[in-house]
Structures are given as structure tokens and as C-alpha cells.
Write a protein that holds these residues in place. Structure first.
Motif: not given
Ligand SMILES: [Zn+2]
Length: 312
Positions: A223-247
Motif C-alpha cells: 500500500g502506502d507504507i512506501f510512496h516512492h523508492p527514495l523512501q527505501i534509502h531514506h525511510p524517515q521521509l514521511y508524507t504530509g498525508f500521514d496520520d502518524d508520521p513517526d509510526g
């Protein structure tokens, strides 16, 4: 694209593919140094440097299990009022024709599973018929995570409004409930011995991941655990649509570790071609490995070895 995982056939059904958000629009914490060393891997498939925009996809995963036809995530859908997201507003895409090209008619679908209930994952749950929203798949059970359904149930007194999901419950979820086709499932639910619902909170409170396991092979419809491959390299990148960015960061790290340890295929909802990848450990972090998939350009082949160095 098609993948065979033991007894389970996996096929992508495209709704759209093209330019999307600018990096800083999608990821509030984005910094250009995160992308620079990866540009050889990201361009042109995942990032258009001229436009400074990510290239992304919206698609469903069609799974043929030994006994069932299962659709995971149902994109934006047609004719939906989405003025809050102009490119999702009143769409008219040939998604149903593409499903037919894969040999599947709406009445053939046994189960619809949504990783979460955002507007770009539930759209084809319903279609317009004589001015009324009705379930698109007349014979399907629609499996929603119980926590996720509760989070978006606009009838609840404690409903937490999100502008991006305006109208979605009423036109894409409630008609399924009223038709008696919804089944709420809890974490750990198993389907046909090969699919398991796993908790993956963060992007939304009840977001789930569907694990596919058959013949010693594994994949995760993430699903949307990842939006873009950049988040595999930088998992700390959250989106503005996240209910709970840290989670969401914790869930990403957990899934990265599982994929790397299990040599599992990651099947996200929004990656451009080849739409799937493996995850490898590199230094203290992770890298995307598109080797073995049908890559249409220079990205293909080897395992990328750039150390993101972001996980401590
Ligand atoms: Zn999405």
C-alpha cells in the motif's frame, strides 16, 4: 507485469502512470542531498529532473490464489467528486477495460482488499449506476481492516476529518456496507492459506500490509507504507498525508527488515516501472534492488550499493 509466487499469480492493473508531486510537496522533510547520489537510479523512471517532479503510478494488484481472484487496492475510480485533489476529480480512465484485458470481469472477483481507505485505494470499490453508487464487484466480499474502517467511519462522533478524503466514505465505502458485502478483518487474518493481513500503521491508523507466501516465496503488497523508492534509502521521509508520521517510519523500517531478511518482493501501490523491487541491506541502511524485474531503461540489472547511512 506478471509475477508468479508459488501458486499465486500477481498482475498489475494500471489506472495511471506519470508525473506526480514535486519531492518537497510529497515529503515535507525532503532535502536535495537525499536525491543527488541516487539520481542515476531514480532518473528518468522515478524522477523527472526537468520538471523536478516524481514519476509515479496508481495501480491495483490482481492476485490469482489457488481458489480465489483477489484485488488489492482499487485506485481512484471514475466519476468521483474529488475537488480537493484536482487530478482525482471526475476521472474517466479505462481501468475496468484493463482488468478485462487480464481476463477478469467484475463478477469474477471473489475478494477486494484495501490496504487503507484513502481516496486512491478505494475508488473502484463502487461505480455509478443510474445516479447511484453501487459495488463494482457484485460477487465479492470486501475485506477492510477493522481499525481502518473505524478510523474513516464518518458516522462516528470521534471522526477525524481529513480534507483529502472528503466524500470517500459515502461514495466508496458506505454502498459496500449497505449491500452487505463488507467483512471487517483483524490483523493476522488469512485468506486461502497464502495471504495474511499484517498491521502497518502510520500512513493511516489502521493501514495494513498483505503478505503473500507460497512455495517458499514471499511478497508484500505494501500500500502506502512506501510512496516512492527514495523512501527505501531514506525511510524517515514521511508524507504530509500521514496520520502518524513517526509510526509510519517504524512500519517502514520493520517492512524493510522483513523484505531484506526474507528476500521478499515489495509490491507498493505507487512505484513507477518496474513497479516492484527487492530490498537489500547496505551498510546501516537499505537499498532498492530492481534486478530481475522487467526494467525498461538503464536502471536494470545489478544490485545498487549506495549506502544511505540514515538508520542508526
Ligand atoms: Zn495512495
Amino acid at each position: 507485469m506478471k509475477i508468479q509466487l508459488g501458486t499465486v499469480g500477481v498482475e498489475r492493473i494500471e489506472e495511471r502512470l506519470g508525473l506526480g508531486f514535486q519531492p518537497h510537496e510529497l515529503f515535507p522533510a525532503f532535502e536535495s542531498h537525499m536525491l543527488e547520489p541516487l539520481r542515476h537510479q531514480m532518473e528518468p523512471t522515478f524522477y523527472d529532473a526537468t520538471e523536478n517532479r516524481f514519476r509515479t503510478s496508481i495501480h491495483s494488484w490482481l492476485l490469482r490464489t489457488p481458489n480465489c481472484i483477489v484485488l488489492i487496492d482499487t485506485c481512484v475510480g471514475n466519476h468521483k467528486q474529488r475537488p480537493q485533489v484536482p487530478r482525482f476529480h471526475m476521472c474517466d480512465t479505462p481501468w475496468l477495460s484493463r482488468l478485462a484485458e487480464a481476463g477478469i470481469q467484475p463478477e469474477d472477483v471473489d475478494y477486494v482488499m484495501c490496504t487503507h481507505l484513502h481516496c486512491d485505494h478505494v475508488g473502484w470499490n463502487t461505480r455509478l449506476s443510474n445516479g447511484k453508487w453501487v459495488p463494482t464487484f457484485p460477487n465479492a466480499r470486501y475485506l477492510f481492516g477493522r481499525k481502518e474502517f473505524d478510523r474513516w467511519d464518518a458516522r462516528r462522533a470521534d471522526y477525524q476529518h481529513r480534507h483529502i478524503n472528503d466524500h470517500v466514505f459515502n461514495d466508496s465505502i458506505l454502498p459496500v456496507v449497505e449491500a452487505g458485502q463488507m467483512m471487517l478483518v483483524d490483523d493476522g487474518y488469512e485468506l486461502d492459506g497464502v495471504l495474511t493481513v499484517e498491521p502497518a500503521p502510520g500512513h493511516t491508523a489502521g493501514h495494513v500490509c498483505i503478505r503473500v507466501a507460497s512455495g517458499g516465496k514471499r511478497a508484500y503488497c505494501s500500500g502506502d507504507i512506501f510512496h516512492h523508492p527514495l523512501q527505501i534509502h531514506h525511510p524517515q521521509l514521511y508524507t504530509g498525508f500521514d496520520d502518524d508520521p513517526d509510526g509510519g517510519v517504524r512500519t517502514r523500517l520493520r517492512l524493510l527488515s522483513a523484505c531484506a531478511d526474507e528476500n521478499a518482493i515489495l509490491l507498493p501501490a505507487h512505484f513507477a516501472e518496474p513497479h516492484a523491487c527487492f530490498v537489500r541491506r547496505s551498510g546501516s541502511g537499505y537499498v532498492a534492488d530492481f534486478g530481475g524485474f522487467d526494467v525498461p531503461n538503464q536502471l536494470g540489472g545489478d544490485t545498487h550499493t549506495i549506502d544511505s547511512g540514515v538508520i542508526s
